[in-house]
Write a protein that holds these residues in place. Sequence first.
Motif, mmCIF file in Angstrom:
data_model
loop_
_atom_site.group_PDB
_atom_site.id
_atom_site.type_symbol
_atom_site.label_atom_id
_atom_site.label_comp_id
_atom_site.label_asym_id
_atom_site.label_seq_id
_atom_site.Cartn_x
_atom_site.Cartn_y
_atom_site.Cartn_z
ATOM 1 N N PHE A 156 0.831 -1.198 0.000
ATOM 2 C CA PHE A 156 0.000 0.000 0.000
ATOM 3 C C PHE A 156 0.870 1.256 0.000
ATOM 4 N N GLN A 157 0.441 2.248 -0.740
ATOM 5 C CA GLN A 157 1.066 3.565 -0.678
ATOM 6 C C GLN A 157 0.522 4.311 0.536
ATOM 7 N N PRO A 158 1.238 5.305 1.054
ATOM 8 C CA PRO A 158 0.762 6.040 2.226
ATOM 9 C C PRO A 158 -0.660 6.570 2.028
ATOM 10 N N GLY A 159 -1.541 6.223 2.956
ATOM 11 C CA GLY A 159 -2.925 6.676 2.915
ATOM 12 C C GLY A 159 -3.817 5.920 1.956
ATOM 13 N N GLU A 160 -3.283 4.919 1.266
ATOM 14 C CA GLU A 160 -4.094 4.195 0.281
ATOM 15 C C GLU A 160 -5.217 3.400 0.937
ATOM 16 N N HIS A 161 -4.999 3.010 2.174
ATOM 17 C CA HIS A 161 -6.084 2.441 2.985
ATOM 18 C C HIS A 161 -5.973 3.101 4.352
ATOM 19 N N ASN A 162 -7.059 3.656 4.845
ATOM 20 C CA ASN A 162 -6.986 4.322 6.146
ATOM 21 C C ASN A 162 -8.331 4.230 6.868
ATOM 22 N N GLY A 163 -8.417 4.863 8.008
ATOM 23 C CA GLY A 163 -9.642 4.886 8.795
ATOM 24 C C GLY A 163 -9.471 5.836 9.952
ATOM 25 N N THR A 164 -10.512 6.579 10.263
ATOM 26 C CA THR A 164 -10.411 7.602 11.299
ATOM 27 C C THR A 164 -10.018 7.025 12.651
ATOM 28 N N PHE A 165 -10.501 5.825 12.955
ATOM 29 C CA PHE A 165 -10.273 5.262 14.285
ATOM 30 C C PHE A 165 -9.263 4.112 14.268
ATOM 31 N N ARG A 166 -8.323 4.183 13.330
ATOM 32 C CA ARG A 166 -7.294 3.137 13.310
ATOM 33 C C ARG A 166 -6.253 3.361 14.391
ATOM 34 N N GLY A 167 -6.189 4.552 14.954
ATOM 35 C CA GLY A 167 -5.240 4.843 16.023
ATOM 36 C C GLY A 167 -5.920 4.913 17.376
ATOM 37 N N HIS A 168 -6.518 3.804 17.812
ATOM 38 C CA HIS A 168 -7.283 3.773 19.064
ATOM 39 C C HIS A 168 -6.328 3.481 20.220
ATOM 40 N N ASN A 169 -5.732 4.527 20.754
ATOM 41 C CA ASN A 169 -4.655 4.367 21.720
ATOM 42 C C ASN A 169 -5.044 3.678 23.030
ATOM 43 N N PRO A 170 -6.220 3.919 23.613
ATOM 44 C CA PRO A 170 -6.583 3.133 24.800
ATOM 45 C C PRO A 170 -6.576 1.629 24.531
ATOM 46 N N ALA A 171 -6.972 1.221 23.320
ATOM 47 C CA ALA A 171 -6.927 -0.197 22.958
ATOM 48 C C ALA A 171 -5.493 -0.675 22.775
ATOM 49 N N PHE A 172 -4.606 0.222 22.299
ATOM 50 C CA PHE A 172 -3.188 -0.143 22.225
ATOM 51 C C PHE A 172 -2.659 -0.469 23.625
ATOM 52 N N VAL A 173 -3.069 0.335 24.591
ATOM 53 C CA VAL A 173 -2.608 0.145 25.974
ATOM 54 C C VAL A 173 -3.106 -1.179 26.539
#
Length: 426
Positions: A279-296
């Motif tokens: 994938f090229q940068p931004g070719e697939h994305n989503g507003t909530f792909r960076g769900h940091n509480p779930a990362f924790v």
Amino acid sequence: MESNVRSYCRSFPTIFTRAKDHLLFDEQGRSFIDFFAGAGSLNYGHNNDVIKSALLEYLSADGVTHALDMSTAAKRDLLQAMQDVLLAPRGLDYKVMFPGPTGTNAVESALKLARKVTGRANVIAFTNGFHGMTLGSLAMTGNSGKRAGAGVALSDASHMPFCDYFDADTDTISLIESYLSDNSSGIEPPAAFIVETVQAEGGVNVASKKWLQRLAALAKKVGALLIMDDIQVGCGRTGPFFSFEFAGIKPDIVCLSKSFSGYGLPLAVVLMKPELDAFQPGEHNGTFRGHNPAFVTATAALRNYWQDDQLSLAVNSKAKKIKATLLDLAEAYGADVRGRGLIQGIQFHEEDVSAKISRAAFGRGLIIETAGPNDEVVKTLPPLTIAEDALDNGLKILVDSVREVMGSPRTKKPAQSMASADEVSG
């Protein structure tokens, strides 16, 4: 005010107010043992103390909640934990993609990636498979009722028979290979195969080690990628963290979600072999792909439960207890048992029996769901961390509920198990 589309609240008609470990509590103060575990998204139980502590500490310190795919300490810590705990010890080399918050986001991005890498459109899925409810993943799903909701043609998918779909003697891999080697079969060369090692929603159907190994070899032979949908049966549900570990295969792409966050928070990841990172940068994305509480919470789950094999051993032990109970019921009522680890099911052959058993169990204080194309399988899906006495109590309620619905035992025919002992224990 809620839409007619609601479903689980029809099966469990009460208002829940709190939950802890293996228990749910309602407004009347009744407690229910949870053999559903958020459809497999609560492998560590409700409000797990260890994981909750990490989440509360992060939130209390004003940790970043939303960051799209910007770099954060929470993301860095999760990626490092994945490398240290999951990948390196298993000799796996994967790049990590955060596609969006749910399992269907993971499947959609995996399908797009496979098509981009191979230049092919067709993807082979399997009978009774379930991969999500958005259009791409729904095209891979077999259930006609779910497919009917699309309202448009579901294309670029071919469905082939899963392991033992016909019977144990029919070689479905050779059948698929015959289709792909015949230029008049009407089956386009596939970009990928997408498969679950245990078809959870499809009826707890189990793929054997040999079948999975031969599927992986066939994918390589025909120039297709192997996508492993480990969304419901990964994260330790079958014993090892990845459900495909027992087969000794290394899929090209792996989809994870549900229990990956460890706490029921939405989080999905796609693992891909480095050479597939196209994938090229931004070719697939989503507003909530960076769900940091779930990362924790995902980091806390990995660091606290997967540094050794203790949880896997506990799953295997509990799996044997569930299997023994189900086999006793199957022998008494002429039913069939299938599954691996802490996803096991029992299929009764009388119409609507499984739904009646689920309702009877709810009345007795057990939440347990059905699965299969006609909801013919009662599916056990307790938290992996459930206490032994709670597991015993839940199984007793299940037995009592079966007897309530089915009456006195009707047969002493030897029970059928759809998986070998080593497969059930993971």
